[in-house]
Design a protein around this motif. Structure first.
Motif, short mmCIF file in Angstrom:
data_model
loop_
_atom_site.label_atom_id
_atom_site.label_comp_id
_atom_site.label_asym_id
_atom_site.label_seq_id
_atom_site.Cartn_x
_atom_site.Cartn_y
_atom_site.Cartn_z
N THR A 39 0.81 -1.23 0.00
CA THR A 39 0.00 0.00 0.00
C THR A 39 0.84 1.28 0.00
O THR A 39 0.30 2.36 0.25
N GLY A 40 2.14 1.17 -0.25
CA GLY A 40 2.98 2.36 -0.30
C GLY A 40 3.97 2.49 0.84
O GLY A 40 4.59 3.54 0.99
N GLU A 41 4.14 1.45 1.65
CA GLU A 41 5.07 1.51 2.78
C GLU A 41 6.50 1.74 2.28
O GLU A 41 7.00 1.00 1.45
N ILE A 42 7.17 2.76 2.82
CA ILE A 42 8.49 3.14 2.31
C ILE A 42 9.54 2.09 2.60
O ILE A 42 10.43 1.84 1.78
N ASP A 43 9.48 1.42 3.76
CA ASP A 43 10.49 0.41 4.07
C ASP A 43 10.44 -0.73 3.06
O ASP A 43 11.49 -1.22 2.62
N GLU A 44 9.24 -1.15 2.69
CA GLU A 44 9.11 -2.22 1.71
C GLU A 44 9.53 -1.74 0.33
O GLU A 44 10.16 -2.46 -0.44
N ALA A 45 9.20 -0.49 0.00
CA ALA A 45 9.59 0.07 -1.30
C ALA A 45 11.11 0.13 -1.43
O ALA A 45 11.67 -0.17 -2.49
N MET A 46 11.79 0.53 -0.37
CA MET A 46 13.26 0.55 -0.40
C MET A 46 13.81 -0.85 -0.63
O MET A 46 14.76 -1.04 -1.39
N ARG A 47 13.23 -1.81 0.06
CA ARG A 47 13.72 -3.19 -0.03
C ARG A 47 13.55 -3.75 -1.45
O ARG A 47 14.36 -4.55 -1.90
N GLN A 48 12.52 -3.31 -2.15
CA GLN A 48 12.19 -3.87 -3.46
C GLN A 48 12.68 -3.05 -4.65
O GLN A 48 12.61 -3.51 -5.79
N LEU A 49 13.18 -1.83 -4.41
CA LEU A 49 13.49 -0.91 -5.51
C LEU A 49 14.47 -1.51 -6.52
O LEU A 49 14.20 -1.57 -7.73
N PHE A 50 15.64 -1.94 -6.06
CA PHE A 50 16.66 -2.44 -6.98
C PHE A 50 16.22 -3.73 -7.63
O PHE A 50 16.47 -3.95 -8.83
N ALA A 51 15.57 -4.61 -6.87
CA ALA A 51 15.08 -5.87 -7.45
C ALA A 51 14.06 -5.58 -8.55
O ALA A 51 14.05 -6.23 -9.60
N GLY A 52 13.20 -4.58 -8.32
CA GLY A 52 12.21 -4.22 -9.31
C GLY A 52 12.82 -3.64 -10.58
O GLY A 52 12.41 -3.97 -11.70
N LEU A 53 13.81 -2.77 -10.42
CA LEU A 53 14.48 -2.20 -11.58
C LEU A 53 15.15 -3.29 -12.41
O LEU A 53 15.09 -3.28 -13.65
N ARG A 54 15.76 -4.24 -11.71
CA ARG A 54 16.41 -5.35 -12.43
C ARG A 54 15.39 -6.22 -13.15
O ARG A 54 15.58 -6.59 -14.32
N ALA A 55 14.31 -6.56 -12.47
CA ALA A 55 13.30 -7.44 -13.06
C ALA A 55 12.67 -6.82 -14.30
O ALA A 55 12.50 -7.48 -15.34
N LEU A 56 12.31 -5.54 -14.22
CA LEU A 56 11.66 -4.89 -15.36
C LEU A 56 12.65 -4.62 -16.49
O LEU A 56 12.26 -4.56 -17.67
N ASP A 57 13.93 -4.47 -16.16
CA ASP A 57 14.95 -4.30 -17.20
C ASP A 57 15.07 -5.57 -18.05
O ASP A 57 15.48 -5.51 -19.21
N GLU A 58 14.71 -6.70 -17.45
CA GLU A 58 14.78 -7.98 -18.17
C GLU A 58 13.45 -8.33 -18.83
O GLU A 58 13.32 -9.39 -19.45
N ALA A 59 12.46 -7.46 -18.72
CA ALA A 59 11.08 -7.81 -19.12
C ALA A 59 10.68 -7.32 -20.50
O ALA A 59 9.50 -7.33 -20.83
#
Length: 342
Positions: free
Chosen positions: A285-305
């Motif tokens: 729902t927008g929690e910043i701690d979770e967003a920080m944890r997922q930011l780099f993984a998300g950038l990597r995953a979408l770069d491969e998509a």
């Protein structure tokens, strides 16, 4: 080309032995995975720069297993530094200190400066690795220089397979972005935050009093005191745009003829269902701690998509959100949706 082995917690002794021999071992921390080498071995440290493709004037953080691990390299630990170490170590805080003249650290660690950044990571496997190696370790992010930092062993393997000896697998990083860096190398000066992270300015001031952000812009021929201050960082190959809270509908519409990758919270992803090619959830729902944890993984995953553009959720620049936005702005080249002609 060497074979890069994924190592389990039962192989820490092997990993430590390889470090003693001058090999490179990636290790887990609570922030991101680090690329480890013996910080007192000049040749091993040079191999870190080569493996990452990293400019050699970008200094490296020295990882220790205790406060005592810092003492051989400095004449003294200032009182404020000792307070921060006591309160925040092990944890996501890096402290820059003046080091001894003609000390034991590799010259490649310092970038030619008389200061070094020290950190005690909060991960049991890596603390054990440092202790068993019998030395202190450099540990820049274990990725190709300039790309999103790795938060899983698989990310490291993607970037550095064939270039390093092994990767100690400690699961997914819990913080997800690099440590806060604070400069305490000037005893009479105001402590300066050189890089924001999970330890915030307010938290630091609660322990040592007044702290300021460093406003100095690093020049082209100047050696930065900390990583991430000079060169392009965290960028996938796919273009990245930041999107503010009220601009999502317009952004999705503007790029409807492109293959969009959506890096946002679950509510946002559901809102624009079937209007993007790929997505990665930053948070529920927008929690910043979770967003920080997922930011780099998300950038990597979408770069491969196989997408043309990655649209990423922007936050306000305050407190812990400042650390998230510091990384995202660099990944996006400071480009927000409305700044791009369309």
């Amino acid at each position: 080309m060497m074979k890069t082995k994924i190592l389990t917690e039962n192989e820490i002794a092997f990993a430590a032995e390889q470090l003693k021999r001058g090999q490179l071992i990636a290790f887990p921390t609570e922030t991101v995975y680090g690329l480890g080498a013996d910080a007192t071995n000049e040749e091993a440290v040079k191999q870190v720069y080569l493996a990452k493709g990293r400019p050699s004037d970008n200094p490296l953080i020295v990882h220790v297993a205790s406060v005592e691990g810092v003492r051989p390299f400095v004449d003294e630990i200032p009182e404020k530094a000792l307070k921060l170490m006591t309160y925040f170590w092990p944890g996501p805080l890096t402290i820059i200190l003046k080091i001894k003249v003609n000390g034991q650290l590799s010259k490649s660690v310092t970038g030619g400066l008389d200061t070094v950044a020290f950190r005690m990571p909060n991960h049991p496997l890596t603390l054990e690795l440092i202790e068993k190696s019998g030395t202190v370790l450099v540990g820049p992010s274990a990725n190709s220089s300039g790309k999103p930092s790795p938060t899983m062993a698989e990310h490291v393997h993607h970037d550095l397979a064939g270039k390093i000896c092994g990767i100690l697998d400690g699961g997914m990083s819990q913080v997800g972005i690099e440590s806060t860096v604070i400069d305490l190398s000037e005893p009479d000066g105001i402590p300066l935050i050189l890089r924001p992270g999970a330890v915030t300015k307010n938290q630091l001031e609660a322990v040592i009093g007044t702290v300021a952000f460093d406003q100095h812009l690093v020049g082209e021929n100047e050696t930065p005191k900390a990583p991430g201050m000079k060169y392009k960082h965290y960028s996938p190959d796919t273009p990245v745009l930041m999107v503010r809270d009220g601009d999502w509908a317009e952004a999705i519409k503007a790029y409807q003829n492109k293959k969009i990758g959506l890096l946002a919270n679950k509510i946002r992803i559901n809102q624009f269902k079937n209007q993007f090619s790929a997505s990665f959830m930053l948070s529920e729902t927008g929690e910043i701690d979770e967003a920080m944890r997922q930011l780099f993984a998300g950038l990597r995953a979408l770069d491969e998509a196989d997408v043309d553009l990655i649209l990423v959720e922007a936050y306000d620049n305050q407190d812990v959100e400042l650390a998230y936005m510091n990384r995202l702005e660099k990944a996006a080249g400071k480009q927000y949706f409305e700044t791009i002609p369309h």
